[in-house]
Write a protein that holds these residues in place. Structure first.
Motif, PDB file in Angstrom:
ATOM      1  N   ILE A  10       1.079  -1.747   0.123  1.00 40.72           N
ATOM      2  CA  ILE A  10       0.057  -0.426  -0.240  1.00 40.72           C
ATOM      3  C   ILE A  10       1.138   1.143  -0.357  1.00 40.72           C
ATOM      4  N   LEU A  11       2.170   1.208   0.813  1.00 39.36           N
ATOM      5  CA  LEU A  11       2.675   2.376   0.700  1.00 39.36           C
ATOM      6  C   LEU A  11       3.645   2.524  -0.459  1.00 39.36           C
ATOM      7  N   ILE A  12       3.756   1.659  -1.297  1.00 39.00           N
ATOM      8  CA  ILE A  12       4.417   2.276  -2.478  1.00 39.00           C
ATOM      9  C   ILE A  12       3.645   2.522  -3.524  1.00 39.00           C
ATOM     10  N   GLY A  13       2.239   2.041  -3.499  1.00 39.13           N
ATOM     11  CA  GLY A  13       0.613   2.196  -4.085  1.00 39.13           C
ATOM     12  C   GLY A  13       0.326   1.337  -5.225  1.00 39.13           C
ATOM     13  N   VAL A  14       0.537   0.073  -4.435  1.00 42.85           N
ATOM     14  CA  VAL A  14      -0.650  -0.764  -5.346  1.00 42.85           C
ATOM     15  C   VAL A  14      -1.473  -1.098  -4.951  1.00 42.85           C
ATOM     16  N   THR A  15      -2.419  -1.736  -5.503  1.00 44.55           N
ATOM     17  CA  THR A  15      -4.250  -1.408  -5.477  1.00 44.55           C
ATOM     18  C   THR A  15      -4.038  -3.379  -5.682  1.00 44.55           C
ATOM     19  N   PRO A  16      -5.833  -3.045  -5.319  1.00 47.41           N
ATOM     20  CA  PRO A  16      -6.371  -5.007  -4.671  1.00 47.41           C
ATOM     21  C   PRO A  16      -5.800  -4.923  -6.349  1.00 47.41           C
ATOM     22  N   ASP A  17      -6.550  -4.508  -7.541  1.00 47.74           N
ATOM     23  CA  ASP A  17      -6.014  -4.591  -8.874  1.00 47.74           C
ATOM     24  C   ASP A  17      -5.366  -5.137  -9.366  1.00 47.74           C
ATOM     25  N   GLU A  18      -4.224  -4.375  -8.944  1.00 50.43           N
ATOM     26  CA  GLU A  18      -3.492  -4.204  -9.298  1.00 50.43           C
ATOM     27  C   GLU A  18      -1.788  -5.841  -9.069  1.00 50.43           C
ATOM     28  N   PHE A  19      -2.803  -5.720  -7.907  1.00 46.54           N
ATOM     29  CA  PHE A  19      -1.675  -7.395  -6.901  1.00 46.54           C
ATOM     30  C   PHE A  19      -2.212  -8.060  -7.459  1.00 46.54           C
ATOM     31  N   PHE A  20      -4.326  -8.311  -8.043  1.00 46.54           N
ATOM     32  CA  PHE A  20      -4.563  -9.552  -8.643  1.00 46.54           C
ATOM     33  C   PHE A  20      -3.798  -9.944  -9.631  1.00 46.54           C
ATOM     34  N   ALA A  54      -1.180  -8.600 -11.294  1.00 46.68           N
ATOM     35  CA  ALA A  54       0.541  -8.946 -11.013  1.00 46.68           C
ATOM     36  C   ALA A  54      -0.007 -10.881  -9.940  1.00 46.68           C
ATOM     37  N   TYR A  55      -0.791 -10.804  -9.501  1.00 46.08           N
ATOM     38  CA  TYR A  55      -0.465 -12.444  -8.916  1.00 46.08           C
ATOM     39  C   TYR A  55      -1.240 -13.258  -9.908  1.00 46.08           C
ATOM     40  N   VAL A  56      -1.738 -13.198 -11.419  1.00 45.88           N
ATOM     41  CA  VAL A  56      -2.415 -13.519 -12.047  1.00 45.88           C
ATOM     42  C   VAL A  56      -1.522 -14.060 -13.010  1.00 45.88           C
ATOM     43  N   ILE A  57      -0.580 -12.668 -13.427  1.00 53.04           N
ATOM     44  CA  ILE A  57       0.469 -13.319 -14.464  1.00 53.04           C
ATOM     45  C   ILE A  57       1.400 -13.924 -13.731  1.00 53.04           C
ATOM     46  N   LYS A  58       2.133 -13.647 -12.533  1.00 51.26           N
ATOM     47  CA  LYS A  58       2.949 -14.332 -11.767  1.00 51.26           C
ATOM     48  C   LYS A  58       2.641 -16.182 -12.455  1.00 51.26           C
ATOM     49  N   ASP A  59       0.987 -16.343 -11.595  1.00 49.06           N
ATOM     50  CA  ASP A  59       0.449 -17.834 -11.400  1.00 49.06           C
ATOM     51  C   ASP A  59       0.759 -18.598 -12.833  1.00 49.06           C
ATOM     52  N   LYS A  60       0.593 -18.046 -13.906  1.00 48.07           N
ATOM     53  CA  LYS A  60       0.972 -18.291 -14.814  1.00 48.07           C
ATOM     54  C   LYS A  60       2.441 -18.727 -15.311  1.00 48.07           C
ATOM     55  N   LEU A  61       2.510 -17.612 -15.332  1.00 48.63           N
ATOM     56  CA  LEU A  61       4.280 -17.970 -15.327  1.00 48.63           C
ATOM     57  C   LEU A  61       4.512 -19.000 -14.895  1.00 48.63           C
ATOM     58  N   ILE A  62       4.671 -19.394 -13.806  1.00 49.19           N
ATOM     59  CA  ILE A  62       5.050 -20.074 -12.587  1.00 49.19           C
ATOM     60  C   ILE A  62       5.089 -22.558 -13.352  1.00 49.19           C
TER      61      ILE A  62
END
Length: 128
Positions: free
Chosen positions: A100-110, A112-120
């Protein structure tokens, strides 16, 4: 079902931000506004300190895993699962605070999570 999950993630972010506002109003050393300007040294130090604190909470989780030593020949059957979960929440809250302090939003986190999950998963498929 995905929308429900996103609602929960947004709720968690909102709850953490409300807690952070309480900290900011009662603690002179806590940032009063965010996102922080991460090009500034003070901002990077702040976020680093929070992440280090979360590492301490992760260590408390590890301390609960009494059978984690591979060389140990005896087993301890007791496991305080509720303490594992409780300490996990502490660690997660701190990592969430840093996000939150660096400005990540729930949508941005979600996203990024989906992209990373696909990659791994692709890495596993490719025997990475």
């Amino acid at each position: 079902k995905g929308l429900e999950l996103m609602d929960r993630l947004t709720t968690v972010f909102t709850m953490q931000e409300a807690f952070m506002r309480r900290l900011a109003s009662s603690n002179d050393s806590f940032p009063k506004e965010w996102p922080l300007d991460m090009s500034l040294k003070a901002s990077q130090v702040e976020v680093r300190d929070i992440i280090y604190h979360s590492m301490g909470e992760l260590f408390e989780i590890v301390q609960e895993l009494k059978n984690s030593k591979k060389h140990r020949t005896t087993e301890i059957k007791e496991l305080d699962r509720s303490k594992l979960v409780y300490e996990s929440v502490d660690a997660f809250k701190l990592l969430l605070e840093a996000l939150i302090l660096i400005g990540v939003t729930p949508d941005e986190f979600f996203e990024a999570y989906v992209i990373k999950d696909k990659l791994i998963n692709e890495r596993i498929d490719q025997k990475y």
